[in-house]
Design a protein around this motif. Structure first.
Motif: not given
Lengths: 335, 335
Positions: A165-167, A169-170, A177, A179, B168, B170, B270-272, B274-275, B304-305, B307
């Motif tokens: 659940h790491v984005v 490709r925004p 989930c 997103k 974050v 691409p 948010g990604g960090a 989740n990880l 929001r990003h 979980l």
């Protein structure tokens, strides 16, 4: 004195496995499996697993020294409490470790399946000998777990490892989930199938927009023909396995979808490598059987995303579906 | 017996700081600073720092029990070896810990500044009382470090914490590392300035395309006017500080640029989360002074990003530029 025995339990979604291990050995002394009947709840499943464990212990006498448990859902590992199951009702806030300890008379450790599988690969599988490991299972969904300095890293809420659940490709593929463009939606089984369906239905334009490996276009086959044939002409019936098969048969659309998923995974892994710099990344799950080209794109993309000073050692899992069970044995062994 | 003393050293790009701490205390016993002269190399800087340290120790007698060192560049912390400096020539493969230990007669621990700053915040600052911490400094660039279970997590190659080079967006802003859309390029000082310049030069269309907070458009001012005025009419002279100031004055373009940077940072955090599911995230560096709106967007986007089961506790750093020095003291204290 009776020989020491470790009991490993793996509560899956529909099947539950138990096994006995003599500490230090690398083959099971005994192994058994029970299936959830449709409509089973947490009480049924706990009773069935306990029956199975007791039978194994009766048939293979010894001194039970510890129990390790893998559970297919969120767990508070510190307290040994199952938070809930996404598959079976009635598991909410179940003190599984305390109950098993009371029933079996040995110390019990419980953790969620992705974390336990990571520990399994680290102890008995493809992670042996390294000091830090990210394990990712790329299957129907994407799960993951960390082993850092020989221990599961579960994080503050037992949620670490949720790389799915790491984005990456925004604005990308909608995820379960809520997103868009989560690694899971872009790279797992259902994501691959969904993208293939969308590209089949959108035709060449969608293919072109999403296709990051233009050489896939230059095949002699017409894009999507083989894939559609495998799905009996119905794009809505397409599965990830069909995509992999059609790609192997040279279907450029299927190949492009698979390449795209591999690239998304590589990007996600490259980001995780920059963040945590693990010594090794171990990939398991059905999608990792998609072939050498998939692996090459995953590795190349991760290498491109990771800083040059980081190690990028990405290897296939060794234990397959048994990783959680072996991890449960490792959990027990560490008690 | 003489009182015990810890020595903390912080080798920055152009200034080097040393301080003495009595173990257990929370104010420096002594503190000094020297500046690199232009053209200085590693030998000059090592000699200047050693002079400073010796002077402090002479003026404040005691028993030196340990030395902690923060170094502004990649370090092999296990061996205590500086890999290189991006600012000062001659640091390649310098066995700094061994040299200092030989000169000062006490055990020495060395790590890179982002890791050490994370430990500083954890021990003496905004990370006190938590079991896991991601520290991120959002300044000219973006650096980061992890403290997990009370220890710096440096990873297999000492590179953990490089959240600045996680992609974050691409295809986004070109980064110094060669990729596009890295968190650093999208959210740090130079990234903010570069985006503001591009939007100023591209006019309203670029603003609209990038602006994720349309309410910023509804201001009464014309987009970019205040910012351009601050830069003396020359878009190439725009800095991140001017962007923050113009935003505070109500310039919709500056506000949109700042919002966009905050949103990129929130996505990365948010990604960090989740990880790794850290208990707390601590943000330092000049960009974090951009105001309450910036903080709100960072926190909302991270929430929001991440979980829903994860904690998202994002707080400002407490130690400012002294975080590496305090961290060096903590490193020494742990020896």
């Amino acid at each position: 004195m009776a020989r020491a025995l470790l009991l490993a339990l793996d509560y899956g979604g529909t099947k539950h496995t138990a096994a006995l291990l003599v500490p230090g050995e690398r083959t099971w002394l005994a192994h058994g499996r029970v299936f959830s009947s449709p409509g089973a709840d947490a009480t049924c499943d706990q009773a069935a697993m306990l029956d199975l464990a007791r039978r194994l212990l009766r048939e293979h006498p010894g001194q039970l020294t510890a129990v390790g448990v893998s559970f297919g859902g969120p767990v508070d590992a510190t307290r040994g409490v199952v938070r809930l199951s996404h598959h079976v009702p009635g598991w909410e806030e179940t003190p599984l470790a305390a109950r098993l300890q009371a029933e079996l008379g040995a110390p019990v450790a419980v953790d969620n399946d992705a974390n336990v599988a990571a520990l399994g690969e680290w102890t008995f599988g493809a992670g042996q000998g390294c000091t830090s490991l990210l394990y990712v299972t790329v299957s129907t969904g994407i799960g993951g777990g960390w082993v850092l300095a020989g221990r599961i890293w579960g994080g503050a809420d037992g949620m670490a490892g949720e790389i799915g659940h790491v984005v990456v490709r925004p604005g990308g593929v909608p995820c379960v989930c809520g997103k868009n463009g989560c690694l899971e939606a872009e790279a797992c089984g259902w994501g691959i199938a969904a993208k293939a369906r969308a590209w089949l239905e959108g035709g060449g334009e969608r293919l072109k927009a999403g296709n990051r490996h233009p050489e896939a276009d230059s095949g002699k086959q017409e894009a999507g023909t083989a894939l559609l044939a495998l799905a009996g002409g119905r794009s809505e019936a397409v599965t990830a396995q069909m995509v992999a098969q059609a790609a192997a048969e040279g279907d450029p659309l299927a190949q492009a979808v698979l390449d795209d998923a591999a690239e998304a995974l590589g990007a996600g892994l490259g980001g995780a490598i920059n963040l945590m710099n693990p010594e090794r990344v171990v990939l398991g799950g059905g999608v990792t059987k998609a072939g050498e080209r998939w692996w090459q794109i995953v590795r190349d993309t991760a290498r491109r995303h990771a800083l040059p000073q980081t190690r990028v050692e990405i290897v296939p899992a060794a234990l397959g579906d048994d990783a959680p069970l072996w991890g449960a044995a490792a959990l027990a062994q560490a008690l």
